[in-house]
Design a protein around this motif. Structure first.
Motif, PDB file in Angstrom:
ATOM      1  N   ASP A 179       0.838  -1.174   0.010  1.00 13.79           N
ATOM      2  CA  ASP A 179      -0.059   0.082   0.013  1.00 13.79           C
ATOM      3  C   ASP A 179       0.898   1.356   0.005  1.00 13.79           C
ATOM      4  OD1 ASP A 179      -2.203   1.735   0.052  1.00 13.79           O
ATOM      5  OD2 ASP A 179      -2.069   1.716   2.572  1.00 13.79           O
ATOM      6  N   GLU A 227      -7.391  -0.267  -5.071  1.00 11.16           N
ATOM      7  CA  GLU A 227      -7.347  -0.218  -3.601  1.00 11.16           C
ATOM      8  C   GLU A 227      -8.319   0.793  -3.189  1.00 11.16           C
ATOM      9  OE1 GLU A 227      -4.176   3.270  -2.620  1.00 11.16           O
ATOM     10  OE2 GLU A 227      -3.159   1.279  -2.950  1.00 11.16           O
ATOM     11  N   THR A 239      -9.717   1.061   0.679  1.00 12.44           N
ATOM     12  CA  THR A 239      -9.022   0.057   1.717  1.00 12.44           C
ATOM     13  C   THR A 239      -8.570   1.109   3.037  1.00 12.44           C
ATOM     14  OG1 THR A 239      -6.905   0.855   0.537  1.00 12.44           O
ATOM     15  CG2 THR A 239      -7.923  -1.250  -0.031  1.00 12.44           C
ATOM     16  N   SER A 240      -8.158   2.247   3.161  1.00 14.98           N
ATOM     17  CA  SER A 240      -8.200   2.987   4.155  1.00 14.98           C
ATOM     18  C   SER A 240      -9.233   2.956   5.019  1.00 14.98           C
ATOM     19  CB  SER A 240      -7.543   4.323   4.161  1.00 14.98           C
ATOM     20  OG  SER A 240      -6.303   4.196   3.329  1.00 14.98           O
ATOM     21  N   ALA A 256      -9.839  -0.241   6.567  1.00 18.42           N
ATOM     22  CA  ALA A 256      -8.800  -0.637   7.572  1.00 18.42           C
ATOM     23  C   ALA A 256      -9.225   0.146   8.875  1.00 18.42           C
ATOM     24  CB  ALA A 256      -7.386  -0.021   7.154  1.00 18.42           C
ATOM     25  N   SER A 279      -4.286  -1.638   5.465  1.00 19.24           N
ATOM     26  CA  SER A 279      -4.694  -1.472   4.193  1.00 19.24           C
ATOM     27  C   SER A 279      -4.038  -2.297   3.286  1.00 19.24           C
ATOM     28  CB  SER A 279      -4.368  -0.145   3.633  1.00 19.24           C
ATOM     29  OG  SER A 279      -5.191   1.126   4.506  1.00 19.24           O
TER      30      SER A 279
END
Length: 137
Positions: free
Chosen positions: A8, A93, A96-97, A100, A124
Motif C-alpha cells: 500500500d 485499492e 481500503t483505508s 482498515a 490496508s
C-alpha cells in the motif's frame, strides 16, 4: 510455494502485507518509511521466496487513476529495475483505508491506537492482499 507480498504505497510511508508460503492467509508485515522501501523490499525478497508483488492501484470514483498514481508509476519503474525477476500485479485499492479504519474500530482498538497511520497502512496492505487472493479463487 512462495509468498505473495502486497504494497500500500504512500509518499511518506508504505504498508506491507504478506501471505504464508501456501498463499492462504494474508497478514500485515510492517510499515516502512517510503524512502527506505526499495532497500527493504530487496532485502526481504533475498531472504524470503516471493512469487508475486501486488501493488495497490488507487482509483477515483469515476474509475480514473488518482493523483497518487504518478508517484506509484515512478516507484514501479524503480521496483522493476531493483527486483526484475518478481512479477508485479495491481489491485484496485479504493476504500481500503476506510475499511482498515473501520476494522480497527470493530476490533476494539482505542482511539489513540486508531490514530496510528502506520497501522492503517499495514492493515490496508493486508486488505489489498486479501482482495488479490479472493480474486484468484
Amino acid at each position: 510455494m512462495a509468498r505473495i507480498l502486497a504494497i500500500d504505497y504512500g509518499t511518506k510511508r508504505t504498508g506491507l502485507a504478506v501471505t504464508d508460503e501456501l498463499q492462504i492467509i494474508a497478514s500485515g508485515l510492517t510499515t516502512v518509511d517510503t524512502p527506505k522501501l526499495l532497500l527493504f523490499l530487496k532485502d526481504y525478497c533475498e531472504k524470503e521466496n516471493v512469487a508475486t508483488i501486488v501493488v495497490g492501484e488507487p482509483k477515483q470514483m469515476n474509475n480514473e487513476a488518482s493523483e497518487s498514481e504518478v508517484h506509484i508509476q515512478a516507484f514501479l519503474k524503480k521496483l522493476s529495475e531493483t527486483i526484475p525477476h518478481i512479477p508485479v500485479e495491481r489491485v484496485d485499492e479504493r476504500f481500503t483505508s476506510k475499511i482498515a479504519f473501520q476494522s480497527m474500530i470493530t476490533g476494539g482498538l482505542k482511539k489513540k491506537q486508531r490514530a496510528n497511520k502506520a497501522l492503517i497502512d499495514e492493515i490496508s496492505a493486508t486488505i489489498i492482499l486479501q482482495t488479490y487472493l479472493d480474486g484468484k479463487k
